[in-house]
Every structure is written in structure tokens, then in C-alpha cells.
Write a protein that holds these residues in place. Structure first.
Motif, PDB file in Angstrom:
ATOM      1  N   LYS A 167      18.235  -6.899  20.494  1.00 15.62           N
ATOM      2  CA  LYS A 167      18.489  -6.158  19.189  1.00 15.62           C
ATOM      3  C   LYS A 167      17.355  -6.994  18.290  1.00 15.62           C
ATOM      4  O   LYS A 167      16.653  -6.188  17.198  1.00 15.62           O
ATOM      5  N   LEU A 199      20.088  -2.480  18.074  1.00 23.88           N
ATOM      6  CA  LEU A 199      21.576  -2.453  18.281  1.00 23.88           C
ATOM      7  C   LEU A 199      22.632  -3.498  18.110  1.00 23.88           C
ATOM      8  O   LEU A 199      22.462  -4.604  18.761  1.00 23.88           O
ATOM      9  N   THR A 201      26.771  -4.710  15.962  1.00 24.08           N
ATOM     10  CA  THR A 201      27.876  -4.436  15.894  1.00 24.08           C
ATOM     11  C   THR A 201      28.035  -3.234  14.678  1.00 24.08           C
ATOM     12  O   THR A 201      28.869  -2.212  14.973  1.00 24.08           O
ATOM     13  N   ALA A 204      26.463   0.065  16.518  1.00 17.83           N
ATOM     14  CA  ALA A 204      27.493   0.530  17.591  1.00 17.83           C
ATOM     15  C   ALA A 204      28.760   1.121  16.903  1.00 17.83           C
ATOM     16  O   ALA A 204      29.060   2.321  17.610  1.00 17.83           O
ATOM     17  N   ARG A 216      30.858   1.779  24.981  1.00 19.03           N
ATOM     18  CA  ARG A 216      31.212   0.743  23.797  1.00 19.03           C
ATOM     19  C   ARG A 216      30.309  -0.757  23.873  1.00 19.03           C
ATOM     20  O   ARG A 216      30.653  -1.484  22.904  1.00 19.03           O
ATOM     21  N   VAL A 218      27.515  -3.220  23.999  1.00 16.39           N
ATOM     22  CA  VAL A 218      26.313  -3.532  23.202  1.00 16.39           C
ATOM     23  C   VAL A 218      25.194  -4.042  24.196  1.00 16.39           C
ATOM     24  O   VAL A 218      24.918  -5.093  24.273  1.00 16.39           O
ATOM     25  N   THR A 222      23.097   1.306  25.972  1.00 15.44           N
ATOM     26  CA  THR A 222      23.541   2.028  24.810  1.00 15.44           C
ATOM     27  C   THR A 222      22.780   2.305  23.789  1.00 15.44           C
ATOM     28  O   THR A 222      22.602   3.200  23.155  1.00 15.44           O
TER      29      THR A 222
END
Length: 256
Positions: A167, A199, A201, A204, A216, A218, A222
């Protein structure tokens, strides 16, 4: 849906509308300064935003004159980190000093962060593999193996073959590569279309609500699925929605 996404994007495509780590590199105009303090800011972007900004204000107090020149010349000292108290959750004072030392060695060997990233991307021809190679190079400049790094340094630089969404690296690349009221577009080693969404929370949750991914977890897979969903709305710049969607979710949580 595209109209709604674009409406949210334009609402947040305003500099200094919300508190965000990108405000630290926005204090500078020279590309070398932006990429150095931008990298430190992006890799420190975890946890509560208020605490992140406290840490980055301390980083700024050391580098305000010129992040690039200070890092290049090694004009930073461990006692400064101790005196100012630069630490963040499980990143210790020593970790931040080691981070700065690694950046000093990067500049000494490559001349700029972009040159190091470009070298990695040219070698791998793939953004995920490129980031893995960048992490490998950064760990190499520490003079240690990954296993010998502190817990904090291991967190900064993902482990080899990690399934992490990376991230904070993706956040940094977004800042450097794409252009709008917030992002800088000072690098050309990648195109906006190449980027993967940073990405976390917040993204997401929004992505799940909008059914951009059924997953779901992370992780990188995804993040890729969400980015591919966003390509339907802007194939040349899918990550343009990241800043807006993230802060939209933060604001909704605050209001509720």
C-alpha cells in the motif's frame, strides 16, 4: 456509477482540503526534495492520521532546508532523531535513522530515487516484481539481510515473495506518477495506467460496498482486482479515484 465516482473525485481534487501525508511533500517545489520527503512520508503513512502528521512534522523539522541535499550529503545525525523523538508505533528512533542512511546510500549510488525505481522496472517489466526488486535494493543498502532487520525495518520493506498489497509503495508511486491538484507527476518511469491502487482498510471497505472485488483480504490480488474494476471508468488513470474514495470513507466515518 461513473458519474458518482467522478463527482467524489472532483469534490476532493482540491489541495489542502483534508489532512493527508501528501501535504508534507507539497511544501516543496524541487523534484528531488519532493521524492525524498515524499518517500519518507508515504512509508510512514500507517496508523492514525493525527499521529502520522506528528511524526512527519518532526521529519520536516530535520529536512526543511532541502530534503535532497541533506540526505545526499548525510547532514543528519542520530542525536537529532533522539532529541526530536522521531518514532512511529513500532518504528523506533534508530529505525528512522537507518531509513535516512539507506536513502543517503541510494542517492550516492543512483543519484535519485527515480533512477533506482526505473532500474528495477526496466529489469522486471512488471510493477509487482519491480517493487519487490526495489525493496531488495533498499534492504541491500542497509548492509543486513531481511532476517536481521528490526521489526520496524521489516515493516518498511516487504519480505521477498510477499503477497502484500504494498500500500505505502503504491501510495508513493501514485504521488510521483499521476497528476492532479494533489499528485505531482514528476516521474516518467511509469504511466498512470500502470499503477495499482494503494489498498488500505478504507479503500477495501468502499470497494466491497461498490462490488469492485469479492475478496475481503487486503493483499496484492485484491488491490489488482479493485484497480481492474476502476479501469472501466478510466482505463488510462484508474488510481485517480484513490485519494477521493479514501477520504470520502474517512469523512463518512467521522460524521457517523
Amino acid at each position: 456509477l461513473k458519474q458518482s465516482l467522478d463527482d467524489v473525485y472532483h469534490r476532493y481534487n482540491v489541495r489542502n482540503k483534508v489532512i493527508d501525508p501528501i501535504q508534507i511533500p507539497q511544501k516543496f517545489t524541487f523534484a528531488g526534495d519532493i521524492e525524498i520527503i515524499g518517500f519518507i512520508s508515504a512509508l510512514s503513512a500507517f496508523g492514525r492520521i493525527s499521529q502520522i502528521m506528528v511524526v512527519l512534522d518532526k521529519v520536516y523539522s530535520i529536512l526543511a532546508e532541502s530534503p535532497f541535499e541533506i540526505i545526499k550529503e548525510g547532514r543528519f545525525f542520530e542525536k537529532e532523531f533522539q532529541k526530536i523523538g522521531i518514532y512511529h508505533r513500532f518504528l523506533s528512533v534508530q529505525d528512522y535513522f537507518e531509513f535516512f542512511t539507506i536513502l543517503h546510500r541510494v542517492i550516492g549510488n543512483y543519484g535519485s530515487l527515480e533512477n533506482m525505481f526505473r532500474s528495477a522496472f526496466n529489469e522486471t517489466r512488471d510493477i509487482r516484481s519491480g517493487i519487490a526488486l526495489v525493496n531488495e535494493k533498499l534492504i541491500g543498502f542497509s548492509g543486513k539481510s531481511y532476517q536481521d532487520l528490526s521489526t520496524g525495518m521489516k515493516f518498511l520493506f516487504a519480505a521477498p515473495n510477499s503477497k502484500s498489497a504494498n500500500k505505502r509503495m503504491m501510495l508513493f508511486l501514485r504521488w510521483m506518477v499521476r497528476k492532479d491538484a494533489n499528485d505531482f507527476s514528476i516521474w516518467n518511469c511509469l504511466q498512470p495506467a500502470d499503477l495499482i491502487i494503494p489498498l488500505d482498510t478504507h479503500i477495501a471497505k468502499v470497494a466491497a460496498d461498490l462490488r469492485f472485488s469479492k475478496r475481503r483480504i487486503v493483499d496484492w490480488k485484491t488491490a489488482t482486482e479493485i484497480t481492474n474494476s476502476l479501469r472501466r471508468f478510466d482505463p488510462l488513470d484508474p488510481v485517480k479515484y484513490d485519494f477521493a474514495l479514501c477520504h470520502w470513507d474517512i469523512d463518512l466515518r467521522t460524521e457517523n
